[in-house]
Structures are given as structure tokens and as C-alpha cells.
Design a protein around this motif. Structure first.
Motif, short mmCIF file in Angstrom:
data_model
loop_
_atom_site.label_atom_id
_atom_site.label_comp_id
_atom_site.label_asym_id
_atom_site.label_seq_id
_atom_site.Cartn_x
_atom_site.Cartn_y
_atom_site.Cartn_z
N LEU A 1 -26.15 19.51 -37.29
CA LEU A 1 -25.64 18.53 -36.34
C LEU A 1 -26.85 17.76 -35.83
O LEU A 1 -27.73 18.35 -35.20
N VAL A 2 -26.90 16.47 -36.14
CA VAL A 2 -28.09 15.67 -35.88
C VAL A 2 -27.75 14.46 -35.02
O VAL A 2 -26.80 13.73 -35.31
N ALA A 3 -28.54 14.27 -33.95
CA ALA A 3 -28.45 13.05 -33.14
C ALA A 3 -29.54 12.10 -33.64
O ALA A 3 -30.40 12.49 -34.43
N ALA A 4 -29.53 10.88 -33.16
CA ALA A 4 -30.51 9.88 -33.61
C ALA A 4 -31.94 10.32 -33.36
O ALA A 4 -32.84 10.01 -34.14
N ASP A 5 -32.16 11.10 -32.31
CA ASP A 5 -33.54 11.45 -31.93
C ASP A 5 -33.93 12.91 -32.17
O ASP A 5 -35.07 13.29 -31.94
N ARG A 6 -32.98 13.77 -32.64
CA ARG A 6 -33.33 15.18 -32.81
C ARG A 6 -32.24 15.92 -33.59
O ARG A 6 -31.10 15.45 -33.68
N LYS A 7 -32.63 17.09 -34.12
CA LYS A 7 -31.64 17.99 -34.72
C LYS A 7 -31.09 18.81 -33.57
O LYS A 7 -31.81 19.51 -32.87
N VAL A 8 -29.79 18.74 -33.36
CA VAL A 8 -29.14 19.39 -32.22
C VAL A 8 -28.83 20.85 -32.52
O VAL A 8 -29.06 21.72 -31.69
N TRP A 9 -28.30 21.12 -33.69
CA TRP A 9 -27.91 22.48 -34.04
C TRP A 9 -27.93 22.64 -35.55
O TRP A 9 -27.62 21.71 -36.29
N GLU A 10 -28.27 23.85 -35.99
CA GLU A 10 -28.24 24.17 -37.41
C GLU A 10 -27.87 25.63 -37.54
O GLU A 10 -28.35 26.47 -36.78
N GLY A 11 -26.99 25.93 -38.49
CA GLY A 11 -26.61 27.31 -38.70
C GLY A 11 -25.47 27.45 -39.69
O GLY A 11 -25.05 26.49 -40.32
N GLU A 12 -24.96 28.68 -39.80
CA GLU A 12 -23.85 28.97 -40.69
C GLU A 12 -22.54 28.90 -39.92
O GLU A 12 -22.50 29.23 -38.73
N ALA A 13 -21.50 28.49 -40.60
CA ALA A 13 -20.18 28.40 -39.97
C ALA A 13 -19.10 28.74 -40.99
O ALA A 13 -19.30 28.62 -42.19
N GLU A 14 -17.95 29.17 -40.45
CA GLU A 14 -16.80 29.45 -41.31
C GLU A 14 -15.95 28.20 -41.49
O GLU A 14 -15.25 28.06 -42.50
N MET A 15 -15.99 27.28 -40.49
CA MET A 15 -15.15 26.09 -40.54
C MET A 15 -15.72 25.02 -39.63
O MET A 15 -16.32 25.33 -38.60
N VAL A 16 -15.52 23.77 -40.01
CA VAL A 16 -15.89 22.62 -39.18
C VAL A 16 -14.67 21.72 -39.08
O VAL A 16 -14.01 21.45 -40.10
N GLN A 17 -14.38 21.24 -37.86
CA GLN A 17 -13.30 20.29 -37.65
C GLN A 17 -13.86 19.06 -36.97
O GLN A 17 -14.65 19.17 -36.03
N ALA A 18 -13.44 17.89 -37.45
CA ALA A 18 -13.91 16.64 -36.87
C ALA A 18 -12.84 15.57 -37.11
O ALA A 18 -12.02 15.69 -38.02
N ARG A 19 -12.90 14.51 -36.32
CA ARG A 19 -11.95 13.40 -36.47
C ARG A 19 -12.68 12.23 -37.13
O ARG A 19 -13.71 11.79 -36.66
N THR A 20 -12.10 11.75 -38.23
CA THR A 20 -12.64 10.59 -38.93
C THR A 20 -11.70 9.41 -38.74
O THR A 20 -10.62 9.56 -38.16
#
Length: 89
Positions: A8-27
């Protein structure tokens, strides 16, 4: 059990990194759920929440829009601004 590698990356930094079982987002095409083995995808995110299920917990970040890329069980989410106050450190 197979997992996703998530960044998970913002314009100025990496916010979070790791393993996950699922990701949900709205496109712009609607709500998207990503599990291990998902086909490659490039999506345009709308403002809203990104949910990352990891270790039985649901971490939530708010993004102002951006892009989501899925390829070979790796999910990269890039946004101009990210509020990750609800994601455990």
C-alpha cells in the motif's frame, strides 16, 4: 494456504507491506475482491476504503483514488493520499 503479497503506497511513502488472505477495494467498475490466484488486473480506484484481511484481522485504509495492480499473487495499491490510521503497525 496461499497468500497475497500486498503493498500500500502513498505518493510520498510506502504505508504498509505484508501478506494477506484477501484485499477488497472499490474501482470505477465496482467493488472488487482479490484472493490468491486472481487473474492479472489493473484497476482505477475511487475514493473510499481498502480492506486488507490478514491473520484473521481486517485492516482498513482510506484512499483518495489511485490504481490497483494484481499480478502473480502480488497486489500493489498506489494512491495520492492514504489514511492508514486503522492499520496496525
Amino acid at each position: 494456504m496461499s497468500t497475497l503479497q500486498v503493498e500500500l503506497v502513498a505518493a510520498d511513502r510506502k504505508v504498509w507491506e505484508g501478506e494477506a488472505e484477501m484485499v477488497q477495494a472499490r474501482t470505477i467498475d465496482g467493488e472488487l475482491g482479490i484472493l490468491p490466484g486472481h487473474t492479472p488486473l489493473l484497476g482505477v480506484l475511487v475514493e473510499g476504503e481498502v480492506r486488507i484481511k490478514t491473520g484473521g484481522t481486517n485492516a482498513v485504509a482510506t484512499v483518495d483514488g489511485g490504481f490497483l495492480s494484481v499480478d502473480r499473487d502480488k497486489v500493489i495499491i498506489v494512491a495520492e493520499a492514504v489514511d492508514a490510521s486503522q492499520i496496525p503497525a
